[in-house]
Design a protein around this motif. Structure first.
Motif, PDB file in Angstrom:
ATOM      1  N   VAL A 238     -11.001  -3.723   4.666  1.00  0.00           N
ATOM      2  CA  VAL A 238     -10.146  -2.587   4.307  1.00  0.00           C
ATOM      3  C   VAL A 238      -8.721  -2.857   4.790  1.00  0.00           C
ATOM      4  O   VAL A 238      -8.510  -3.363   5.886  1.00  0.00           O
ATOM      5  CB  VAL A 238     -10.691  -1.282   4.945  1.00  0.00           C
ATOM      6  N   TYR A 239      -7.762  -2.527   3.951  1.00  0.00           N
ATOM      7  CA  TYR A 239      -6.340  -2.596   4.325  1.00  0.00           C
ATOM      8  C   TYR A 239      -5.720  -1.303   3.808  1.00  0.00           C
ATOM      9  O   TYR A 239      -5.854  -0.973   2.632  1.00  0.00           O
ATOM     10  CB  TYR A 239      -5.679  -3.817   3.672  1.00  0.00           C
ATOM     11  N   ARG A 240      -5.109  -0.543   4.699  1.00  0.00           N
ATOM     12  CA  ARG A 240      -4.627   0.767   4.250  1.00  0.00           C
ATOM     13  C   ARG A 240      -3.241   1.102   4.788  1.00  0.00           C
ATOM     14  O   ARG A 240      -2.845   0.643   5.861  1.00  0.00           O
ATOM     15  CB  ARG A 240      -5.610   1.856   4.675  1.00  0.00           C
TER      16      ARG A 240
ATOM     17  N   SER B  63      12.775  -8.136   7.472  1.00  0.00           N
ATOM     18  CA  SER B  63      12.429  -7.637   6.138  1.00  0.00           C
ATOM     19  C   SER B  63      10.965  -7.222   6.179  1.00  0.00           C
ATOM     20  O   SER B  63      10.092  -8.030   6.488  1.00  0.00           O
ATOM     21  CB  SER B  63      12.637  -8.733   5.096  1.00  0.00           C
ATOM     22  N   ASP B  64      10.687  -5.966   5.895  1.00  0.00           N
ATOM     23  CA  ASP B  64       9.327  -5.436   6.066  1.00  0.00           C
ATOM     24  C   ASP B  64       8.796  -4.850   4.761  1.00  0.00           C
ATOM     25  O   ASP B  64       9.295  -3.840   4.281  1.00  0.00           O
ATOM     26  CB  ASP B  64       9.353  -4.362   7.167  1.00  0.00           C
ATOM     27  N   GLY B  65       7.786  -5.492   4.209  1.00  0.00           N
ATOM     28  CA  GLY B  65       7.092  -4.933   3.037  1.00  0.00           C
ATOM     29  C   GLY B  65       7.388  -5.699   1.770  1.00  0.00           C
ATOM     30  O   GLY B  65       8.508  -6.174   1.546  1.00  0.00           O
TER      31      GLY B  65
ATOM     32  N   ILE C 171       0.830  -1.213   0.000  1.00  0.00           N
ATOM     33  CA  ILE C 171       0.000   0.000   0.000  1.00  0.00           C
ATOM     34  C   ILE C 171       0.866   1.265   0.000  1.00  0.00           C
ATOM     35  O   ILE C 171       0.371   2.360   0.204  1.00  0.00           O
ATOM     36  CB  ILE C 171      -0.945   0.030   1.231  1.00  0.00           C
ATOM     37  N   CYS C 172       2.190   1.113  -0.197  1.00  0.00           N
ATOM     38  CA  CYS C 172       3.115   2.254  -0.146  1.00  0.00           C
ATOM     39  C   CYS C 172       3.130   3.002  -1.463  1.00  0.00           C
ATOM     40  O   CYS C 172       3.162   2.379  -2.523  1.00  0.00           O
ATOM     41  CB  CYS C 172       4.551   1.794   0.084  1.00  0.00           C
ATOM     42  N   ILE C 173       3.164   4.328  -1.368  1.00  0.00           N
ATOM     43  CA  ILE C 173       3.425   5.111  -2.570  1.00  0.00           C
ATOM     44  C   ILE C 173       4.612   6.043  -2.332  1.00  0.00           C
ATOM     45  O   ILE C 173       4.815   7.005  -3.049  1.00  0.00           O
ATOM     46  CB  ILE C 173       2.172   5.896  -3.051  1.00  0.00           C
ATOM     47  N   THR C 174       5.424   5.719  -1.326  1.00  0.00           N
ATOM     48  CA  THR C 174       6.599   6.534  -1.013  1.00  0.00           C
ATOM     49  C   THR C 174       7.494   6.702  -2.243  1.00  0.00           C
ATOM     50  O   THR C 174       7.969   7.806  -2.532  1.00  0.00           O
ATOM     51  CB  THR C 174       7.407   5.860   0.129  1.00  0.00           C
ATOM     52  N   ARG C 175       7.699   5.624  -2.970  1.00  0.00           N
ATOM     53  CA  ARG C 175       8.610   5.704  -4.129  1.00  0.00           C
ATOM     54  C   ARG C 175       8.002   6.570  -5.222  1.00  0.00           C
ATOM     55  O   ARG C 175       8.716   7.283  -5.934  1.00  0.00           O
ATOM     56  CB  ARG C 175       8.919   4.301  -4.655  1.00  0.00           C
TER      57      ARG C 175
HETATM   58  P1  XMP Z   1       2.972  -5.370   2.854  1.00  0.00           P
HETATM   59  O1  XMP Z   1       3.597  -5.403   1.485  1.00  0.00           O
HETATM   60  O2  XMP Z   1       3.202  -6.611   3.630  1.00  0.00           O
HETATM   61  O3  XMP Z   1       3.752  -4.187   3.604  1.00  0.00           O
HETATM   62  O4  XMP Z   1       1.525  -4.991   2.788  1.00  0.00           O
HETATM   63  C1  XMP Z   1       3.488  -3.808   4.943  1.00  0.00           C
HETATM   64  C2  XMP Z   1       4.446  -2.695   5.337  1.00  0.00           C
HETATM   65  O5  XMP Z   1       4.198  -1.491   4.570  1.00  0.00           O
HETATM   66  C3  XMP Z   1       4.693  -0.364   5.295  1.00  0.00           C
HETATM   67  N1  XMP Z   1       3.665   0.679   5.323  1.00  0.00           N
HETATM   68  C4  XMP Z   1       3.724   1.802   4.574  1.00  0.00           C
HETATM   69  N2  XMP Z   1       4.689   2.258   3.735  1.00  0.00           N
HETATM   70  N3  XMP Z   1       3.349   4.149   3.261  1.00  0.00           N
HETATM   71  C5  XMP Z   1       4.500   3.460   3.096  1.00  0.00           C
HETATM   72  O6  XMP Z   1       5.370   3.909   2.337  1.00  0.00           O
HETATM   73  C6  XMP Z   1       2.339   3.768   4.100  1.00  0.00           C
HETATM   74  O7  XMP Z   1       1.293   4.405   4.223  1.00  0.00           O
HETATM   75  C7  XMP Z   1       2.552   2.526   4.787  1.00  0.00           C
HETATM   76  N4  XMP Z   1       1.794   1.839   5.689  1.00  0.00           N
HETATM   77  C8  XMP Z   1       2.522   0.722   5.994  1.00  0.00           C
HETATM   78  C9  XMP Z   1       5.000  -0.861   6.706  1.00  0.00           C
HETATM   79  O8  XMP Z   1       6.407  -0.964   6.802  1.00  0.00           O
HETATM   80  C10 XMP Z   1       4.292  -2.210   6.749  1.00  0.00           C
HETATM   81  O9  XMP Z   1       4.836  -3.094   7.708  1.00  0.00           O
END
Ligand code: XMP
Length: 477
Positions: free
Chosen positions: A381-383, A334-336, A301-305
């Motif tokens: 919902v997952y946000r 490892s997260d994400g 759900i990240c749009i940081t990049r």
């Molecule tokens: P997955 O891919 O498992 O990732 O759904 C969960 C991780 O995403 C991060 N996270 C965010 N990163 N903007 C971000 O750039 C956000 O709004 C956001 N919310 C969560 C976080 O590290 C989580 O564990």
């Protein structure tokens, strides 16, 4: 300018190695979460408000992993979530909830509902045990102004302090009862043993537990405002590990927060993140962390990049941090970006000790939020925690909340709000994840995660290789 290459899970495969493993149940998934905490499976539920509150954390701990309670609650609420986990699986509940016998049935109903328990121990004005009131006593009680002493069960079987689990089991069985208060000679309550807790202990032999046999649980704190007060409240509630949670963890804010928490609470087991480089890991290690959380912009759900142009593809980020973390004995989380057990296996093979998961665990019975139906399909919902919706829903300003009164155009979201299909219970998802990683170990000729890290050989693949890796030339049913 030199360009570095950044790779992620879909860019590589693990090269199969000779294996003497005859059954994947032979493999061992135990690992380090942090310097002083071990897990039996390498999975952590993300500290997100649509993923981890007490229900998720209980199931994660029962399976041998851990859940991190999100921080977008008041301190009291977050500490209560920690307490609920701690009370959910101990052999003996040390401070069972009690109510005075001169209170009313309505008071008992309200208190039991607030604490989410099915029964309360009853005491007199000197706090001495006088009886027990359970939902069976209250079920058909029409007059809720009756006093508890009029409706409670008075003739209660109790046990003395020091009663072993086996003895407790015998007493529970002999008297066909579910709750066994531990009461000393003076009538003071020392604890409570329930048949449900004993069954839970037997049903979940791999559960991750603290020294007192209670489930492990973590909780997140931010870097602003009340973080020290929050840390204290969470540690008092029994949190085993705290996570300093900030999008850009290689920052003065994060490093100062780690230092301040370690100074005020030297025994606090502390994870911090998120970072995506060896230098980021090194600076957090120097500040005193017990594990680092790696991943910038990789989450589903990240749009940081997209918004900032910053980040490192997840596999490279983990690989980059591995040497410095190994040199200091500091585990990597490892997260994400984990979408499959194959992704998790690659993250572990690259050097992570565990994997934090969001979207795969969202949409389950144990994730917060209700099941919604759209076009006949069920979802939840997952946000992202930096999405506009999450920021509007927050209860504390320090957690980065905004209100409708503010100019919403000033808020730059770095996450999106999404729907994920309803998936049933987390237990089934964890079975698939752990089963896949166990098979992954076997393909690497490894009995455990550390052997897999030694044996791992990654091969980079072309787009054709990636396409070949998916089901192809068939209609998947
Ligand atoms: P997955 O891919 O498992 O990732 O759904 C969960 C991780 O995403 C991060 N996270 C965010 N990163 N903007 C971000 O750039 C956000 O709004 C956001 N919310 C969560 C976080 O590290 C989580 O564990």
């Amino acid at each position: 300018m030199e360009f570095k290459e950044g790779l992620t899970f879909d860019d590589v495969l693990l090269v199969p190695k000779y294996s003497d493993i005859t059954s994947r149940s032979q493999t061992n998934l135990s690992t380090k979460l942090s310097r002083n905490i071990s897990l039996n499976i390498p999975f952590i539920s993300a500290n997100m408000d649509t993923v981890t509150e007490s229900a998720m954390a209980v199931v994660m701990a029962r399976a041998g992993g851990i859940g991190i309670i999100h921080r977008f609650l008041t301190i009291q609420e977050q500490a209560n979530e920690v307490l609920k986990v701690k009370r959910s699986g101990s052999v003996i509940i040390e401070n069972p909830y009690t109510i005075n016998q001169d209170k009313t049935v309505q008071d008992a109903l309200d208190y039991a509902e607030e604490k989410e328990v099915s029964g309360l121990l009853v005491v007199d004005s000197d706090s001495k045990f006088t009886g027990i009131v359970t939902d069976r006593d209250l079920l058909f009680e029409t007059n809720t102004s009756h006093l508890i002493k009029e409706v409670m069960t008075k003739d209660v079987v109790t046990a003395k302090p020091g009663t072993s689990t086996e003895e407790a089991k015998e007493i529970l069985h002999k008297h066909r009862i579910e709750k066994l208060p531990i009461v000393d000679e003076s009538g003071s309550i020392n604890g409570l043993i329930t048949s449900k807790d004993i069954t839970n202990i037997e049903d979940y032999p791999s559960a991750s537990k603290d020294k007192k046999g209670r489930p492990l649980v973590g909780a997140a704190v931010g870097v602003k405002g009340d973080f020290l007060e929050r840390t204290e409240g969470l540690l008092d509630a029994g949190a085993d590990v705290l996570v300093v949670d900030i999008a850009h963890g290689h920052s003065e804010n994060a490093i100062n927060t780690v230092r301040n928490i370690k100074k005020a609470f030297p025994d606090c087991e502390l994870i911090a993140g998120n970072i995506a480089t060896a230098k980021g890991a090194e600076d957090l290690i120097k500040a005193g962390v017990d594990a680092v959380k790696v991943g910038v912009g990789s989450g589903s759900i990240c749009i940081t990049r997209v918004i900032t142009g910053s980040g490192v593809p997840q596999l490279t980020a983990v690989l980059d941090c591995t040497k410095i973390c190994n040199d200091h004995g500091i585990p990597i989380i490892s997260d994400g970006g984990t979408r499959t057990s194959g992704d998790a296996t690659k993250a572990l093979a690259a050097g992570a000790s565990s994997v934090m998961i969001g979207s795969m665990l969202g949409g389950t019975d144990e994730s917060p939020g209700t099941v919604l139906t759209k076009n006949g399909k069920r979802f939840k919902v997952y946000r992202g925690m930096a999405s506009l919706g999450a920021s509007l829903g927050r209860k504390s300003k320090d957690a980065g909340s905004i209100s409708f009164d503010e100019d919403l155009n000033d808020y730059v979201a770095e996450g999106v709000e999404a729907m994920v299909p309803y998936k049933g219970t987390v237990t089934d998802i964890l079975k698939q994840l752990t089963g896949g990683v166990r098979s992954g170990l076997s393909y690497c000729g490894a009995n455990n995660i550390s052997q897999m890290q030694d044996n791992a050989e990654f091969i980079k693949m072309s787009r054709a290789g990636f396409a070949e890796s998916q089901p192809h030339d068939v209609s998947v049913m």
